[in-house]
Design an enzyme around this catalytic site. Sequence first.
Site: not given
Ligand code: LLP
Length: 418
Positions: A242, A277-278, A280, A316, A320, A347-348, A376
């Site tokens: 997150g 669980e990083p 991004r 993205r 988003y 084509c969008e 992502y």
């Molecule tokens: N753990 C779990 C259970 C998750 O669902 C996620 C992300 C992560 C870890 C990793 O989160 P991070 O550290 O990357 O924030 N496609 C979207 C992001 C979707 C995230 C889904 N879950 C984007 O491009 O912003």
Amino acid sequence: MRMEAPFNYRDNLLYAEDVALDSIARRAGTPCYVYSSNAILGRYRAYDRAFGDLPHKVCYAVKANSNLAVLALLARAGAGFDIVSGGELHKVLRAGGNPDDVVFSGVGKTAEEVEFALEKGIHSFNCESEAELSLIDALAARLGAKAKVALRVNPDVDAETHPYISTGLREHKFGIAMNDVEEIYSRARWLQHLELEGVSCHIGSQLLNPEPLLAALDRMLELIDRLRAKGIAIRHLDLGGGLGVPYRPSEQAPSISDYITRIRNRVSGRNLTLMVEPGRSLVAEAGILLSRVLYRKRSGEKEFVILDAAMNDLIRPSLYRAHHEILPVKRDESRGTVVADVVGPVCETGDFLARDRELANVLPGDLVAICTAGAYGFVLSSNYNARPRGAEVMVAGNGWRVVRQRESFDDLVRGEMA
Ligand code: LLP
């Protein structure tokens, strides 16, 4: 600690580490993702070091970027992995990841996926429902195994991020309500093939303010105290991912080491292994999407920069309304800037990489770098409009190699029958 930026100008030419991006484009073609191995490693080490002597596991969220070279790099550095499918487990194992460092998250694990994970001996399952606990117990019984499980708890805190990537409120599909956890764990004690060993949560993604994450941590620690008081020996807490990254020059992200230090201070002395669980925050800033300008055109008042990269390469912005900085690979300030929509060939109307953006006055043939695209990016790419996916390249110092070939027309028809 400020991490050195992996993409920098030298004599007005943009480099990835010590490699000029125009030389990569010449040989690997465009569009093409370029990753900096040292940036990924630096961020992983920032997590790992900040935990110090607190028992911990940094489990990279594979969904952010599952290229084998990225996974292998992190596996060699000692990372664990957070997976959400059997396919991700397959890729982690192929990249040399240790199954005992793998946690399996996700709201809809199939029996086949659970069986595959049990056979490979992963560390634990983050379970999202009572039905899933029963399924894992039954499958573990059949294999004569014992499965370590953690309940994914919904701590009901607002992540204050984009609604599509916020997950920690009661109304979301993820996790088990805080109020139900104790009862479910009390019942699950009788399931003979489970070891109730942890609790987990993940409240959302791209958090630029760490306070909600720390609020979730406090709620989870109180829950652990209550569970332990009932005789359930919780050994680990998985706080999910997150942590956000700056997509705009005006944004500031919390530093990895400050964030982890604040966690460590709250957790040390509790006889608890801390897992994160990083996704991004390990890979986003370590990657760019390299693209070439095909055309410029003006339509009424609007100016368009048409690239060879499109929403099928990086979705993205369309999905988003995400912001990605767009930099010229060759900087020439005498050319000035332009305000334009930066779009691709798909084509969008929704196919854009930036809207009403002031950027360098790039012309057909010029190269641009779409920044902060390491997370992502490629994983969300598709073959829409029968566009072969671009190449992926990994840079290390002054060397680089293609780590995924550009797709061919044959790739587009593989498996299809006329
Ligand atoms: N753990 C779990 C259970 C998750 O669902 C996620 C992300 C992560 C870890 C990793 O989160 P991070 O550290 O990357 O924030 N496609 C979207 C992001 C979707 C995230 C889904 N879950 C984007 O491009 O912003």
